[in-house]
Design a protein around this motif. Sequence first.
Motif, mmCIF file in Angstrom:
data_model
loop_
_atom_site.group_PDB
_atom_site.id
_atom_site.type_symbol
_atom_site.label_atom_id
_atom_site.label_comp_id
_atom_site.label_asym_id
_atom_site.label_seq_id
_atom_site.Cartn_x
_atom_site.Cartn_y
_atom_site.Cartn_z
ATOM 1 N N TYR A 457 0.849 -1.189 0.000
ATOM 2 C CA TYR A 457 0.000 0.000 0.000
ATOM 3 C C TYR A 457 0.891 1.248 0.000
ATOM 4 N N PRO A 458 0.573 2.263 -0.847
ATOM 5 C CA PRO A 458 1.457 3.438 -0.978
ATOM 6 C C PRO A 458 1.481 4.324 0.272
ATOM 7 N N LEU A 459 2.659 4.890 0.543
ATOM 8 C CA LEU A 459 2.852 5.790 1.690
ATOM 9 C C LEU A 459 3.856 6.866 1.295
ATOM 10 N N THR A 460 3.512 8.109 1.560
ATOM 11 C CA THR A 460 4.413 9.226 1.257
ATOM 12 C C THR A 460 4.751 9.962 2.550
ATOM 13 N N ILE A 461 6.041 10.188 2.779
ATOM 14 C CA ILE A 461 6.503 10.917 3.957
ATOM 15 C C ILE A 461 7.021 12.278 3.512
ATOM 16 N N LEU A 462 6.521 13.342 4.167
ATOM 17 C CA LEU A 462 6.841 14.697 3.742
ATOM 18 C C LEU A 462 7.296 15.575 4.900
ATOM 19 N N ALA A 463 7.931 16.687 4.541
ATOM 20 C CA ALA A 463 8.251 17.753 5.485
ATOM 21 C C ALA A 463 7.491 18.997 5.035
ATOM 22 N N SER A 465 6.955 23.034 5.850
ATOM 23 C CA SER A 465 7.504 24.184 6.572
ATOM 24 C C SER A 465 6.377 25.032 7.149
ATOM 25 N N PRO A 466 6.697 25.939 8.107
ATOM 26 C CA PRO A 466 5.666 26.832 8.663
ATOM 27 C C PRO A 466 5.000 27.703 7.603
ATOM 28 N N ASP A 467 5.701 27.946 6.464
ATOM 29 C CA ASP A 467 5.141 28.748 5.380
ATOM 30 C C ASP A 467 4.247 27.939 4.449
ATOM 31 N N GLY A 468 4.168 26.614 4.700
ATOM 32 C CA GLY A 468 3.315 25.769 3.875
ATOM 33 C C GLY A 468 4.028 25.068 2.737
ATOM 34 N N ASP A 469 5.335 25.294 2.599
ATOM 35 C CA ASP A 469 6.092 24.599 1.544
ATOM 36 C C ASP A 469 6.251 23.129 1.917
ATOM 37 N N VAL A 470 6.005 22.259 0.938
ATOM 38 C CA VAL A 470 6.041 20.813 1.178
ATOM 39 C C VAL A 470 7.190 20.186 0.401
ATOM 40 N N ARG A 471 7.942 19.327 1.098
ATOM 41 C CA ARG A 471 9.057 18.619 0.463
ATOM 42 C C ARG A 471 8.902 17.127 0.715
ATOM 43 N N ILE A 472 8.936 16.330 -0.348
ATOM 44 C CA ILE A 472 8.804 14.882 -0.205
ATOM 45 C C ILE A 472 10.121 14.294 0.289
ATOM 46 N N LEU A 473 10.077 13.611 1.416
ATOM 47 C CA LEU A 473 11.265 12.951 1.958
ATOM 48 C C LEU A 473 11.406 11.537 1.431
ATOM 49 N N LEU A 474 10.251 10.874 1.241
ATOM 50 C CA LEU A 474 10.288 9.477 0.790
ATOM 51 C C LEU A 474 8.937 9.089 0.212
ATOM 52 N N ASP A 475 8.961 8.482 -0.965
ATOM 53 C CA ASP A 475 7.758 7.926 -1.589
ATOM 54 C C ASP A 475 7.950 6.416 -1.605
ATOM 55 N N ASP A 520 0.942 -8.931 14.628
ATOM 56 C CA ASP A 520 2.291 -8.491 15.003
ATOM 57 C C ASP A 520 2.960 -7.670 13.908
ATOM 58 N N TYR A 521 2.185 -7.290 12.906
ATOM 59 C CA TYR A 521 2.764 -6.556 11.778
ATOM 60 C C TYR A 521 3.413 -5.253 12.264
ATOM 61 N N LEU A 522 4.678 -5.039 11.902
ATOM 62 C CA LEU A 522 5.405 -3.817 12.216
ATOM 63 C C LEU A 522 6.416 -3.557 11.110
ATOM 64 N N GLN A 523 6.345 -2.390 10.520
ATOM 65 C CA GLN A 523 7.309 -2.008 9.490
ATOM 66 C C GLN A 523 7.973 -0.702 9.903
ATOM 67 N N GLU A 524 9.294 -0.697 9.856
ATOM 68 C CA GLU A 524 10.062 0.494 10.196
ATOM 69 C C GLU A 524 10.666 1.081 8.925
ATOM 70 N N ILE A 525 10.393 2.344 8.680
ATOM 71 C CA ILE A 525 10.822 3.001 7.448
ATOM 72 C C ILE A 525 11.804 4.115 7.799
ATOM 73 N N LYS A 526 13.033 3.983 7.370
ATOM 74 C CA LYS A 526 14.050 4.997 7.661
ATOM 75 C C LYS A 526 13.923 6.168 6.698
ATOM 76 N N ILE A 527 14.103 7.387 7.240
ATOM 77 C CA ILE A 527 14.058 8.578 6.397
ATOM 78 C C ILE A 527 15.233 9.491 6.743
ATOM 79 N N LYS A 528 15.659 10.266 5.766
ATOM 80 C CA LYS A 528 16.687 11.281 5.964
ATOM 81 C C LYS A 528 16.028 12.654 5.898
ATOM 82 N N LEU A 529 16.374 13.500 6.852
ATOM 83 C CA LEU A 529 15.806 14.843 6.848
ATOM 84 C C LEU A 529 16.604 15.792 5.964
#
Length: 529
Positions: A457-463, A465-475, A520-529
Motif C-alpha cells: 500500500y502506498p505511503l508518502t513521507i513529507l516535510a 515548513s511553517p510557510d506551507g512549503d512541502v518537500r517529499i522525503l520518501l515515496d 504483530d505486523y510492524l514495518q520500520e521506514i528509515k528517512i533522511k531529513l
Amino acid sequence: MYWKKYRTMPAKEKRDEIYYIIGLDIGNDSTGIAFYNVADNQPEIIDLSGGYGRPTIPTAMQYVVETREWVFGEYAVLNRGIGKEITLKHLVAQLGQSELIDIDNKLFKVFELLGMYIKEILSNIKNINPKAEIVGIVASTPSYFSSNAKKELVSAFKSAGYEKELIALVSDRDCVFSYYYDMQPKIEQSQLTLLLDYASSEVRGGIYQSAEKPNNANKELTIKSISSLFEPKIGTFQIEEQIKTLFTGYYTANNPLQSKQELERIINEQLAAFTYQHKDILFQKAIRNKPVKLYFNFAFPPFQQTISKTESDALIEPFRKRFNKFIANVMEKSMVNGKKITPANIDKVICTGGGFEMLWVKEAIDSLFPHDKLQVYRNPKAITAMGAAVIAANRLNLPRETACSGVIIEDKHQLSADIGVILKGNNFVALAECNNFWWQVHPLRFFIVNDEITGDYPLTILARSPDGDVRILLDTKLTNLPKRPKGTTRLSLQMKFISDSEGIAMVADEGFGEFFPRTDYLQEIKIKL
C-alpha cells in the motif's frame, strides 16, 4: 504608534520618554513586563504586583459572576473560593488547540481571553506615565511553541489592540542570552555556557557554545546549541501541588468528618489560595532553626499547624536529588569535539526562572559549580522580559553602545518543519510537529485505510515548513500488510528520531473489531531529513 514608524524617526526624537519600548514574558504560570529606559540605555522591570513586592504576577484571570467583572493576576488567585467565580490559569499552554471556554454561557476563544489579559497588564504603562505611548513590543515564547500557538498569540495581541506595536515573537532563550550578553562590557573569547531555566512546568537545561566575538557589522553573536533537555517532574507547579497536598492533609486531620476526596469546591479553592500565600515559607526561604506556625483561619474551627525543619527538608529532598540528576544528565549528553563536557569545562552557568527564587535551588547549584561561574539574578523571573526589551530596542534601531546587539542561536535539536505522512486518499497528518525537539516522544497517530488491502500500500513521507512549503522525503510502500476488505484496516504510525538528521516511521497493525484482531505486523521506514 506603528513600530515601523518609530524605527524611522530621527535618533533624537526616539529619546523622548513618552515612548515606551516593551519586553513581555507571558509565561504559563506568571508574566513579567519590562521597558527599555531610553534615558539610561538599559531595560527595567515594571512591578505589576500591585504592592505585593514581586516583579511578576500570575498569568491568571477571573470572572466574577455576581458583578460580571474581570480581575487579573494576584487578585484572580487570592479571590478564589468566595462565590461562583470562574478562574482561568495556564492559558498559554492552551494556545494553538482552537479551544473554546464557556464564560457565563458565552463561548470565548483562548486567544480572546489572553488578549484581555494582555490589554490589562499593558495598561500599567499609563501608571508610570499617563502620556505614555507604546511604540514597540517584543514578546517571548517558549522554545517549543508550535506554529499554531504562535498564530493564536499574535491574534491575542490583535484582540488587545496592539497588533501594530507587536514587533516579533522571540524564543525565551534568545531573550535570556540577549540580556546576558548585552550586559557584558566586551566579548573576546568563546564561552561554554550552561543555561538553566527553572520554570513552572519543567526545568529546561542546555549547553551552548558562543563564538569568540560578534561576527558581522550588526554585532550579532552566534551561539551553537550543544544539548537541550527537559525535566517535567520538578517544575514549580509540581512543587506547589506537593505543598497543597501537605496542607490538605493538615486540614482533613483537623476536620475528621471530611476526607480528601469529599472536600467541597470552596475549601479546595481556599486551600489553593492558602498554598499560594504560604509556599514561600517552605521553599523560597526554607525553614532553618525553629519550627514555623501556619494559621488555617479559613477552617471552622480555625487551627494552627507547626511545621518542623525535618518535615520541610523531607519535602524538598526529592526535588533536590532530581535537580542534581538533571544537571548530570545534561552534562552526560553534551559533547564537543567528540569529548564529553564536565563541570570544569563550563565557563558560565546562567540561572533564570522562578525556581531560582527558592533558596534550596541556589544552594544546590552553588554546590555543583564555583560561585564565580554562576550568574544568578536578583529577579530571575524577570530576565526574559528584560531580554525581550533589549531585543525590541535593537529592532527599533535605537542608538546604543554595546559589545553585542543580538544573538543568533544555531540549533538542530528542534524540527524546522512538520514531519508527516499521506496515505492514499487521506490528507497530510503530522507525526512530529515543527519546533518540537527531535528526541521527544512523538504522538501515536491512527489511520483507517478505505481501500481493500491485498498486500502492498502506498505511503508518502513529507516535510511541511511553517510557510506551507512541502518537500517529499520518501515515496514508498507498506509491504506485506495483512489482507483485509475495504475499510477494515486500522494502522498506527509514530515517528522516532535517531539523530537530528535521521528518523524512523514505525507502522503497526492495530486490528479492526473482533473479526480482524490486531497482528504483530510492524514495518520500520528509515528517512533522511
